[in-house]
Design a protein around this motif. Structure first.
Motif, short mmCIF file in Angstrom:
data_model
loop_
_atom_site.label_atom_id
_atom_site.label_comp_id
_atom_site.label_asym_id
_atom_site.label_seq_id
_atom_site.Cartn_x
_atom_site.Cartn_y
_atom_site.Cartn_z
N MET A 1 73.37 45.33 6.48
CA MET A 1 74.81 45.20 6.70
C MET A 1 75.50 46.56 6.62
O MET A 1 76.47 46.83 7.33
N ILE A 2 75.00 47.44 5.74
CA ILE A 2 75.58 48.78 5.61
C ILE A 2 75.47 49.53 6.93
O ILE A 2 76.47 50.07 7.45
N TRP A 3 74.27 49.55 7.48
CA TRP A 3 74.06 50.32 8.71
C TRP A 3 74.74 49.66 9.90
O TRP A 3 75.24 50.36 10.80
N ALA A 4 74.79 48.34 9.91
CA ALA A 4 75.48 47.64 11.00
C ALA A 4 76.97 47.98 10.98
O ALA A 4 77.57 48.27 12.02
N GLY A 5 77.55 47.93 9.79
CA GLY A 5 78.97 48.26 9.68
C GLY A 5 79.26 49.70 10.06
O GLY A 5 80.24 49.98 10.76
N LEU A 6 78.41 50.61 9.60
CA LEU A 6 78.60 52.03 9.92
C LEU A 6 78.46 52.26 11.42
O LEU A 6 79.24 53.01 12.04
N PHE B 1 80.44 47.30 6.14
CA PHE B 1 79.89 48.47 5.46
C PHE B 1 80.20 48.43 3.97
O PHE B 1 79.30 48.58 3.12
N ALA B 2 81.47 48.22 3.62
CA ALA B 2 81.86 48.21 2.21
C ALA B 2 81.18 47.07 1.46
O ALA B 2 80.70 47.25 0.34
N ARG C 1 74.65 46.11 -2.54
CA ARG C 1 73.47 46.90 -2.94
C ARG C 1 73.65 47.45 -4.36
O ARG C 1 72.68 47.51 -5.13
N ALA C 2 74.86 47.83 -4.72
CA ALA C 2 75.09 48.42 -6.03
C ALA C 2 75.16 47.37 -7.14
O ALA C 2 74.74 47.62 -8.27
#
Length: 289
Positions: A1-6, A38-39, A45-46
């Motif tokens: 999801m992070i990379w998709a959003g970015l 992204f957020a 993840r955190a």
């Protein structure tokens, strides 16, 4: 999801700069969708916990509620006349779809941004005790705050149209004073209760998210084909993108206002839902931490 959003954010802004459709006309909702993904991915993840992954039904409610909450400010803009839109689709169905998609990203972006900042600051964890549930707001202070909020929100309607254009500040502050003590009284999350408990993490996170989201709103809007323009009669020659410089200081209060407005709506929703499901209030997500 992070990379998709970015990827969504990068592709949409690059295509907008090149005036490639549909990105040039739809950059705002597309880019904000990317930011939210992204957020949310970074926060998950955190923390192993995020709005979309851990509270999908409330996230859907948040996005839906974000539309009428922003329409409140569109209504005020008919009086203060501080912005207008250009380059919108001529097809009315597409235009209103664009409005709905764009407005549905506003409050989610601010709340996701606040949690993203909380992760960066190492502050708080969602779902934990606020530490403020044993505090209350003094009745007299509540009354004064509510009356002040009512006065702020009413003030643009009782001045001339020329003066009303300078009344943005009461609009961006009024709902905080009006609704936050009410939220405390009806058992919702409250900025005032946070302060009485000596906890300022939510206020800091939301305020910084306001600055972050404000800068992104203006950055993504500046080169877009369908965009807004400001007619704020203050320092119009001192602009960063489309926004006059002092206007950026309105984004943190706006983020706090989004918080108080959503909490109020959520508490009303929970009041109705609890009649059918007494445990409904236990499933809500802590905001801004």
């Amino acid at each position: 999801m992070i990379w998709a959003g970015l990827l969504i954010m990068i592709v949409s802004e690059t295509a907008t700069l090149l005036r490639v459709e549909p990105f040039w006309s739809w950059n705002t909702p597309i880019a904000w969708t990317g930011f939210i993904l992204f957020a949310d991915g970074v926060v998950f993840r955190a923390r192993g916990n995020s709005w979309i992954r851990s509270a999908p039904r409330e996230f859907a409610l948040l996005a839906l509620v974000s539309i009428p909450l922003w329409l409140v400010f569109e209504g005020y803009n008919l009086v203060i006349r501080n912005w207008h839109y250009t380059g919108l689709p001529e097809n009315m169905a597409l235009r209103y779809f664009g409005y709905a998609w764009s407005f549905a990203t506003i409050t989610p972006a601010i709340f996701e941004g606040a949690e993203l900042i909380a992760v960066g600051r190492g502050s708080g964890r969602p779902g934990g005790s606020s530490g403020s549930d044993r505090y209350s707001v003094p009745p007299f202070a509540s009354i004064v705050s509510i009356l002040a909020g009512m006065l702020m929100l009413a003030s643009p309607f009782f001045v001339s149209p020329e003066i009303a254009r300078y009344m943005a500040a009461p609009v961006w502050l009024g709902f905080i004073f009006l609704l936050d003590p009410i939220n405390a009284l009806i058992g919702g999350e409250s900025l005032w209760l946070d302060m009485r408990a000596g906890r300022y993490d939510r206020i800091v996170n939301l305020s910084l998210s306001g600055f972050l989201c404000g800068a992104l709103w203006e950055f993504w809007n500046f080169w877009a084909g369908a965009k807004w323009h400001y007619t704020v009669p203050i320092m119009e020659r001192w602009k960063v993108f489309e926004m006059p410089l002092p206007g950026y200081f309105g984004f943190p209060p706006f983020a706090l206002e989004c918080f108080t407005m959503y909490v109020f709506v959520r508490q009303c929703f929970l009041f109705v839902a609890s009649a059918f499901k007494p445990t409904a209030a236990r499933s809500v997500r802590t905001i801004g931490r």
